[in-house]
Every structure is written in structure tokens, then in C-alpha cells.
Design an enzyme around this catalytic site. Structure first.
Site, PDB file in Angstrom:
ATOM      1  CG  HIS A 245      -1.932  -1.126   1.218  1.00 34.12           C
ATOM      2  ND1 HIS A 245      -2.820  -1.332   0.195  1.00 34.12           N
ATOM      3  CD2 HIS A 245      -2.183  -2.102   2.130  1.00 34.12           C
ATOM      4  CE1 HIS A 245      -3.591  -2.382   0.471  1.00 34.12           C
ATOM      5  NE2 HIS A 245      -3.214  -2.864   1.636  1.00 34.12           N
TER       6      HIS A 245
HETATM    7  C1  BDR Z   1      -4.012   1.608   4.193  1.00 36.80           C
HETATM    8  O1  BDR Z   1      -4.609   1.417   5.486  1.00 36.80           O
HETATM    9  C2  BDR Z   1      -3.620   1.253   6.463  1.00 36.80           C
HETATM   10  O2  BDR Z   1      -3.933   0.207   7.312  1.00 36.80           O
HETATM   11  C3  BDR Z   1      -2.330   1.022   5.743  1.00 36.80           C
HETATM   12  O3  BDR Z   1      -1.229   1.552   6.451  1.00 36.80           O
HETATM   13  C4  BDR Z   1      -2.525   1.716   4.428  1.00 36.80           C
HETATM   14  O4  BDR Z   1      -2.157   3.070   4.508  1.00 36.80           O
HETATM   15  C5  BDR Z   1      -4.457   0.491   3.284  1.00 36.80           C
HETATM   16  O5  BDR Z   1      -5.841   0.488   3.120  1.00 36.80           O
END
Ligand code: BDR
Ligand code: CA
Length: 321
Positions: A245
Site C-alpha cells: 500500500h
Molecule cells: C491503508 O490502510 C492502512 O492500514 C495502511 O497503512 C494503508 O495506509 C491500506 O488500506
């Protein structure tokens, strides 16, 4: 080429930590500061983690503490089953290395830093967008002074995915949908790196093991911090690896050619069962849509060169750029 001057707005968070290491190791990024926000854990925990990460991997880079809760709702519960009880996969967090804490709140740090470097600062935002919304509310003119805003958040269904917390919403946008709708409606250049591309980009266990073996202290850290996160992915998505992500937002800054984007204004639903849903009106769509048409265009990532992304991260960590 001059370096990208970056403020990293973050809720560390395992993948936030991996993205920080990436930025700290890449020669084309100059980190001006980290700003913390609630999200994966409480603001106390994410700030402690941001200070630890900056102190360990980006010495001299300050941290400013940000919002403890969304603009109009209560703070969410920490995501301990994803990021560990300490937000960093339950690794030991050594004391004594932590970065200095700036006296200003995060949104004021953002305003002052943007004004000190007009036209030069890239905001990489990988948590709920509350700090950015507060900065805009206090000083709307910064929108014209920021170089670009690159957001990890949202989902547009181009790869069959609309959410990872609800069927309609991604975690960072759902974390503060009111802030997200403000930030995506402001007149600054915005690129959105959402689940459409981040869930297609997977670091396998073998890839992570190779970073551990070849990436020195940074590679070992990435391996250690991702053990709990990887177990979560195996349980929840039967994945032998992890979605990438937050490091995808960093990659977009360094190598935008690795992404295919679609232009058009984006709205965020702030109420109802689909709260947190992100909906773009593509600029090619001919019908009028008043709730979108008065807003600036955003670039939404709809495709990614996955091997290119993974190679960039690996070469950065292993020092073979
Ligand atoms: C996003 O949500 C968070 O849990 C992670 O760090 C990332 O930024 C993914 O949906
Ligand atoms: Ca994050």
C-alpha cells in the site's frame, strides 16, 4: 535533477514503516518532516512510531504530532490484528533513538514548511487525511503552493475492488471521509494510489526474504516488521506475501511512469452505508454531474507495472540503484 522535498503524513503502521525506509534510502527524496495521524493505532502510538522510525532511518528529520481523531467522528479502534499491538508488528522498539518532536501541531508544520518552500513540497499522505484538511482549513492558499499531493487511499473498482474495511470503503478514506472529500476537492494537484493498484502489487515471502538477506539493516528491519503483517495477509486473503500500500505512493513520486492514471474529479461519500466510498467522474464522461463538475481533476491510478515497482523498492533498499 533536484530532489523531491517530501512531508510524509503517516500513521505507522507496518506498511507506513516500510515506505519510510524506502524514502530514507532513496537518493532522490529529501524528507523535510514526518507528520503523524491516528489510524492504524492511536495518535500516541503512531507518533511514538514515527519518532522511532525517523530517528533510526532518517536522523535529523523532525516529527510533528497530528490529529487524534477525524474531523467529525470518534477515533477508530487501533488495528492491532493487522499492525500488532504496538503498530509495528510487535517488534522491539528501541528507546533513545527517537527523533525530536516539533512543537507545532502537524497541520501547522505542513503550512509553515509549504510556505518556506513555495511550489516545491510534495505531500505523501498514507493515513486518514485529517492533517491535510486542517492545514487547508487554516490556510487555504497552501493549495496553490504545494507541488503535488500523493495519497494512498480509496478504491475505484477498476480491478474489482471497492474496499478493504467495508464492501465500499478503503481504510484511510473511511478513517476520515469528511477530510478526504475536502482534500480531494482542493485546487492542488492530487494523485491517488488506491487499492486498484496496491492490491495488485504483492511482495512475496521470497521477495521479503531476499531483502532481508541482501538489504543490510534496512532489509532486516523490513523483514522483522512485516512478520505479523504477513500472517494477517495469509489468514485474511490466503496470500503468501503482503499487499504494497503505502510504498506505492512513494513509488508514484519517484517513478510515475510505472502507473497508468485516469483523470477526473473525485467525491467521497460522507454518510450512509457506503460511507468512505470514492467515486471518480472520468473526464471523458460526457454527461453533466454537478456534484463533480465544479471540482478539480485528480489523477487516479488504474494500472501499475508491478515488476517495475518491486524492482525499484529492492534496488533502493539494497543500494543498487
Ligand atoms: C491503508 O490502510 C492502512 O492500514 C495502511 O497503512 C494503508 O495506509 C491500506 O488500506
Ligand atoms: Ca498507512
Amino acid at each position: 535533477m533536484s530532489k523531491h522535498k517530501v512531508i510524509y503524513d503517516t500513521d505507522p503502521g507496518v506498511d507506513d514503516a516500510m515506505a519510510l525506509v524506502f524514502q530514507a534510502r532513496h537518493p532522490d527524496i529529501e524528507l523535510l518532516g514526518l507528520t503523524s495521524v491516528f489510524g492504524n493505532a492511536t495518535i500516541e502510538t503512531t507518533t511514538r512510531n514515527a519518532r522511532f522510525l525517523a530517528g533510526r532511518f532518517a536522523p535529523g528529520v523532525p516529527v510533528a504530532q497530528g490529529a487524534a481523531a477525524p474531523l467529525k467522528r470518534a477515533a477508530p479502534e487501533p488495528l492491532a490484528w493487522i499492525h500488532g499491538d504496538n503498530g509495528l508488528g510487535n517488534i522491539a522498539i528501541e528507546a533513545g533513538v527517537e527523533a525530536a518532536l516539533d512543537a507545532r501541531p502537524a497541520h501547522r508544520f505542513i503550512i509553515d514548511t509549504v510556505r518556506a518552500h513555495p511550489g516545491e513540497v510534495t505531500l505523501i499522505a498514507v493515513g486518514p487525511l485529517t492533517n491535510l484538511a486542517l492545514a487547508l482549513a487554516d490556510d487555504p492558499q497552501i493549495a496553490s503552493l504545494v507541488k503535488q499531493v500523493v495519497i494512498m487511499g480509496g478504491a475505484f473498482g477498476t480491478d474489482g475492488v471497492l474496499g478493504n474495511v467495508t464492501p465500499a470503503a478503503e481504510a484511510n478514506i473511511l478513517g476520515d471521509p469528511d477530510a478526504a472529500d475536502m482534500v480531494l476537492g482542493a485546487p492542488w494537484p492530487v494523485a491517488i494510489v488506491g487499492l486498484d493498484v496496491t492490491q495488485r502489487t504483492i511482495m512475496s515471502r521470497d521477495y521479503l526474504a531476499s531483502l532481508r538477506d541482501r538489504g543490510g539493516a534496512a532489509g532486516q528491519f523490513v523483514w522483522d516488521v512485516s512478520r505479523h503483517y504477513e500472517a494477517f495477509h495469509e489468514q485474511s486473503a490466503q496470500l503468501r506475501g503482503i499487499y504494497v500500500h503505502d510504498s506505492s505512493a512513494v513509488t508514484y513520486v519517484l517513478a510515475p511512469h510505472l502507473y497508468t492514471t485516469r483523470n477526473g474529479p473525485v467525491r467521497v461519500l460522507t454518510d450512509g452505508i457506503a460511507v468512505g466510498q470514492t467515486i471518480q467522474k472520468p473526464s471523458t464522461m460526457p454527461v453533466p454531474a454537478p456534484d463533480w463538475d465544479s471540482r478539480p481533476e485528480c489523477k487516479v491510478c488504474v494500472d501499475v507495472d508491478v515488476p517495475g515497482m518491486l524492482a525499484l523498492y529492492e534496488r533502493t533498499l539494497c543500494g543498487t540503484l
